[in-house]
Design a protein around this motif. Sequence first.
Motif, PDB file in Angstrom:
ATOM      1  N   LYS A  77     -45.960  25.194   9.070  1.00 43.53           N
ATOM      2  CA  LYS A  77     -46.863  24.679  10.106  1.00 43.53           C
ATOM      3  C   LYS A  77     -48.284  24.569   9.556  1.00 43.53           C
ATOM      4  CE  LYS A  77     -43.638  25.058  13.378  1.00 43.53           C
ATOM      5  NZ  LYS A  77     -42.516  25.444  12.504  1.00 43.53           N
ATOM      6  N   ALA A  78     -49.042  23.636  10.117  1.00 45.99           N
ATOM      7  CA  ALA A  78     -50.444  23.480   9.730  1.00 45.99           C
ATOM      8  C   ALA A  78     -51.293  24.531  10.434  1.00 45.99           C
ATOM      9  CB  ALA A  78     -50.938  22.082  10.083  1.00 45.99           C
ATOM     10  N   ASN A  79     -52.385  24.908   9.768  1.00 43.99           N
ATOM     11  CA  ASN A  79     -53.278  25.929  10.325  1.00 43.99           C
ATOM     12  C   ASN A  79     -54.711  25.705   9.894  1.00 43.99           C
ATOM     13  OD1 ASN A  79     -51.582  28.617  11.313  1.00 43.99           O
ATOM     14  ND2 ASN A  79     -50.486  27.426   9.780  1.00 43.99           N
ATOM     15  N   PHE A  80     -55.637  26.001  10.810  1.00 46.03           N
ATOM     16  CA  PHE A  80     -57.020  26.243  10.438  1.00 46.03           C
ATOM     17  C   PHE A  80     -57.181  27.753  10.423  1.00 46.03           C
ATOM     18  CE2 PHE A  80     -57.828  21.898  12.037  1.00 46.03           C
ATOM     19  CZ  PHE A  80     -58.559  21.401  10.969  1.00 46.03           C
ATOM     20  N   ILE A  81     -57.634  28.314   9.312  1.00 51.74           N
ATOM     21  CA  ILE A  81     -57.763  29.759   9.160  1.00 51.74           C
ATOM     22  C   ILE A  81     -59.223  30.100   8.887  1.00 51.74           C
ATOM     23  CG2 ILE A  81     -57.041  31.784   7.833  1.00 51.74           C
ATOM     24  CD1 ILE A  81     -54.489  30.230   7.129  1.00 51.74           C
ATOM     25  N   GLY A  82     -59.757  31.020   9.687  1.00 50.62           N
ATOM     26  CA  GLY A  82     -61.143  31.434   9.513  1.00 50.62           C
ATOM     27  C   GLY A  82     -62.112  30.745  10.455  1.00 50.62           C
ATOM     28  N   LEU A  83     -61.586  30.100  11.486  1.00 47.31           N
ATOM     29  CA  LEU A  83     -62.429  29.337  12.409  1.00 47.31           C
ATOM     30  C   LEU A  83     -63.380  30.257  13.167  1.00 47.31           C
ATOM     31  CD1 LEU A  83     -62.702  26.360  13.283  1.00 47.31           C
ATOM     32  CD2 LEU A  83     -61.168  26.879  15.192  1.00 47.31           C
ATOM     33  N   LYS A  84     -64.662  29.873  13.187  1.00 41.07           N
ATOM     34  CA  LYS A  84     -65.702  30.657  13.844  1.00 41.07           C
ATOM     35  C   LYS A  84     -66.540  29.762  14.755  1.00 41.07           C
ATOM     36  CE  LYS A  84     -67.214  31.659   9.798  1.00 41.07           C
ATOM     37  NZ  LYS A  84     -68.004  32.154   8.642  1.00 41.07           N
ATOM     38  N   MET A  85     -67.323  30.398  15.626  1.00 42.42           N
ATOM     39  CA  MET A  85     -68.154  29.659  16.572  1.00 42.42           C
ATOM     40  C   MET A  85     -69.118  28.709  15.870  1.00 42.42           C
ATOM     41  SD  MET A  85     -67.671  30.257  19.885  1.00 42.42           S
ATOM     42  CE  MET A  85     -69.230  30.148  20.752  1.00 42.42           C
TER      43      MET A  85
END
Length: 218
Positions: free
Chosen positions: A67-75
């Motif tokens: 699966k695809a992922n964005f990892i480390g997403l922050k405000m």
Amino acid sequence: MQSGGGAYSWYINKFCQYEQNLAQRGHKSIYDILEQELANTSVGSNGLLFLPYLIGERSPWWNTNAKANFIGLKMEHQRKDLLRAIQEGVAMNLNIILNIFKAENIHISELVAVGGGAKSKSWQKIFADVYNTKIILPKLLDEAASMGAAITAGVGIGIFKDFEVASKFISLDKIIEPTPTNVKKYQKLQPIFEKAYLQLQSLFEQLNDFSEKRVLDE
């Protein structure tokens, strides 16, 4: 790999409708508009990783459940960070494949980039820095695949003696050189990218089982 340029197109089609309308009204390319955003991004996308496995993955993982992922997403992340993370994720995934060739003592001093993704100046530079290799851009980017097919057919039916004839049809436009400081940063980021997939692999299987079970329950 399954989703290279397709990952970038997916994001644009799903989340950049305003820019697409703007491009149509101004008779511009949506990609040219987004290049302006990407020009103000930095290596590592402000600490954001993207695993580009939107439709599973072939090489290097051979996992239909990936699966695809964005990892480390922050405000504080902005859209430009997500755009760059997608480009970096595709490049780092292809780098795993490239390193398989290098492990077989195949010397690679330069790579030729073709297709729509090769039009992105940001992506051109990312490729050069991630691979620590010169990226060569021919003048005909979109037509490269069709030209290759035509040359192959010509060799097959005897019009051309061999594939050396390709040099007569291809002219180079420019060469993108890697930047040593960027290369070092990507060399630190590459193992983190690979570890991210390995750490999430079991979750991909569970998510796939949940999705299939939900369909059956319904």
